[in-house]
Motif scaffolding. Structure first.
Motif, PDB file in Angstrom:
ATOM      1  N   GLN A 194       0.862  -1.185   0.000  1.00 48.28           N
ATOM      2  CA  GLN A 194       0.000   0.000   0.000  1.00 48.28           C
ATOM      3  C   GLN A 194       0.901   1.237   0.000  1.00 48.28           C
ATOM      4  N   ILE A 218      -9.886   6.605   2.254  1.00 52.85           N
ATOM      5  CA  ILE A 218      -9.522   5.279   2.738  1.00 52.85           C
ATOM      6  C   ILE A 218     -10.583   4.309   2.218  1.00 52.85           C
ATOM      7  N   SER A 223     -10.223  -0.984   8.015  1.00 51.12           N
ATOM      8  CA  SER A 223      -9.148  -1.345   7.091  1.00 51.12           C
ATOM      9  C   SER A 223      -7.802  -1.009   7.711  1.00 51.12           C
ATOM     10  N   HIS A 225      -5.646   0.405   6.068  1.00 46.32           N
ATOM     11  CA  HIS A 225      -5.385   1.731   5.509  1.00 46.32           C
ATOM     12  C   HIS A 225      -5.811   2.816   6.500  1.00 46.32           C
ATOM     13  N   LEU A 267      -4.584   6.638   1.171  1.00 49.96           N
ATOM     14  CA  LEU A 267      -3.752   5.480   1.477  1.00 49.96           C
ATOM     15  C   LEU A 267      -4.482   4.289   0.872  1.00 49.96           C
ATOM     16  N   ALA A 268      -3.853   3.673  -0.142  1.00 52.50           N
ATOM     17  CA  ALA A 268      -4.564   2.694  -0.962  1.00 52.50           C
ATOM     18  C   ALA A 268      -3.611   1.632  -1.465  1.00 52.50           C
ATOM     19  N   SER A 288       3.583   1.942   2.430  1.00 47.59           N
ATOM     20  CA  SER A 288       3.063   1.555   3.744  1.00 47.59           C
ATOM     21  C   SER A 288       4.084   0.762   4.542  1.00 47.59           C
ATOM     22  N   CYS A 297      -2.477  -6.800   5.046  1.00 49.39           N
ATOM     23  CA  CYS A 297      -3.456  -5.881   4.458  1.00 49.39           C
ATOM     24  C   CYS A 297      -4.779  -6.589   4.259  1.00 49.39           C
TER      25      CYS A 297
END
Length: 462
Positions: A194, A218, A223, A225, A267-268, A288, A297
């Motif tokens: 991520q 998000i 998540s 994220h 943030l993906a 990330s 994740c």
């Protein structure tokens, strides 16, 4: 020695001898202390890998002592040893049985939902690469619009299992955002993979203290994220409750929202980050893994009811996912995987976007080409300490209130013990523990002290 290491190499050691550093009782403990990672990467085509595991098991039985095995192999050679073994042991039959696993699936025609992101790589690639069919399953993988849809279709039994954000089964089981239904995580889909992407207009605002008033997307409130972005902001002195806005946006819609100036960043998953760069509307601020290297994740998820009512179908699905994860974890397979999953029926992305995300050689949107082969990785073991950390963040941000049975919840939902047994049955070498410590932005997380961890944060919801 790893699961698929060659026992017919006279220069290889059997696990069980004391480790080279002298600090551990065995090579297994030494490897886990060094890596804390599952050793399940195949080193040959699939059927050859299974044959290797079966032959290795037979060699272990015949030569339990390393010295005797090595002396034998040096005297006769690997090919002669294998031929001799085949005369007395039905290698081909045993390999077929091993590959098929045990127990006929109660239901062979299954539906598995997924979101079109690189995090779903094992679930997706198991279809075209034949990992499901090898387990006697006819699996339809169904591309789905968003996480709420995945959740609802799985709860309503339209999907037999699903690709979910790893905190989602915790939330569903606890009744957060939906009715409480027992769900499980038998496998993690991906680790890392991520990134925080900002609109190109913010390329001179690399200090998070400059982000007050920013709007971030998000994929879900439940998540990694959400939790990682909140953690990152708070460590830089921003309160994610008051200093920025967090909006839930399905990953496939994030780039369009960035282009339309509806958000300042997100943030993906990596393919979404890379698509923003490819389209010239964003740049990668950080990966990330720079927040927490090795973080989970997404997950492969099934309801407790499905596991109970269809244990053989469930086990076959998990075996397929573990096989696909081993395939995806190998760097030399990443380009082939990118070409396979890029088309419209899967990710619907330009192949170069998926390739950059999976291989770790990528443009950052600021004119540089970066290389990080572990930008995303694939390791299926569902560490229960992952679940405990997620629960601490749910507690920190007020999603759950009151006392929390961290370990009890983690054991019920993250099926580390069951998955370890299944993996051993497959001839793999899972970790010997279900929990481990790890470091998030320089701070060590001890899963045995979750309440102390929550209390240690200066910024949290009161």
């Amino acid at each position: 020695m790893g699961t698929f290491d060659n026992l017919f190499d006279p220069d290889r050691r059997l696990r069980g001898a004391r480790c080279p550093c002298g600090l551990h009782a065995s090579w297994i403990e030494h490897d886990e202390a060094q890596e804390h990672r599952l050793q399940c990467v195949a080193t040959a085509p699939e059927q050859e890998c299974y044959r290797s595991v079966v032959a290795s098991a037979a060699m272990r039985a015949i030569f339990p002592k390393d010295a005797a095995r090595r002396a034998f192999l040096k005297s006769v050679g690997a090919s002669t040893a294998l031929a001799a073994l085949a005369q007395f042991f039905p290698l081909e039959t045993a390999t077929e049985l091993f590959a098929q696993g045990t127990g006929t699936p109660e239901k062979k025609d299954l539906k598995v939902g997924f979101i079109p992101i690189t995090c779903a790589t094992p679930i997706i690639v198991a279809h075209p690469m034949g990992f499901y069919s090898k387990q006697g399953l006819n699996v339809e993988i169904v591309k789905t619009a968003g996480w709420a849809v995945v959740r609802d279709k799985t709860i309503n039994k339209e999907y037999d299992a699903a690709h979910m954000l790893s905190p989602m089964p915790l939330a569903i089981s606890l009744g957060l955002g939906s009715q409480a239904i027992p769900f499980t995580v038998p496998a993690i889909e991906n680790i890392n993979g991520q990134g925080i992407t900002l609109a190109i207009k913010h390329k001179d605002k690399r200090d998070p203290k400059q982000w007050k008033g920013f709007k971030f997307a998000i994929p879900s409130d439940y998540s990694m994220h959400n939790y990682l972005l909140r953690y990152y902001l708070a460590e830089h002195g921003l309160d994610p409750e008051t200093d920025v806005q967090l909006r839930v946006v399905p990953p496939p819609e994030m780039v369009a929202n960035l282009r339309a100036d509806n958000i300042d960043g997100f943030l993906a998953p990596d393919n979404i980050c890379q698509r923003a760069i490819y389209d010239g509307v964003g740049f990668l601020h950080i990966l990330s893994k720079e927040i927490w290297d090795g973080h989970p994740c997404c997950s492969f998820t099934a309801s407790r009811e499905f596991i109970t009512q269809m244990p053989n179908s469930y086990a076959a699905l998990v075996r397929a996912i573990v096989d696909a994860t081993a395939f995806a974890s190998k760097a030399e397979n990443r380009k082939q995987i990118a070409e396979t999953i890029a088309p419209a029926n899967y990710l619907n992305q330009p192949p170069i976007v998926v390739e950059q995300a999976l291989t770790g050689t990528y443009a950052d949107g600021l004119g540089e080409i970066r290389k990080d082969p572990k930008r995303v990785d694939f390791d299926p073991f569902p560490w229960q300490s992952f679940a405990v950390w997620m629960l601490t963040q749910m507690k920190r941000w007020g999603q759950i209130k009151g006392d929390v049975d961290y370990n009890g919840i983690a054991e019920q939902i993250f099926l580390a013990t069951d998955t370890a047994k299944l993996m051993r049955d497959m001839g793999l070498t899972p970790p010997t523990s279900t929990s481990k410590t790890f470091v998030v932005m320089g701070k060590t997380f001890d899963p045995s002290k979750p309440d102390d961890y929550v209390k240690s944060f200066a910024i949290k919801r009161s």
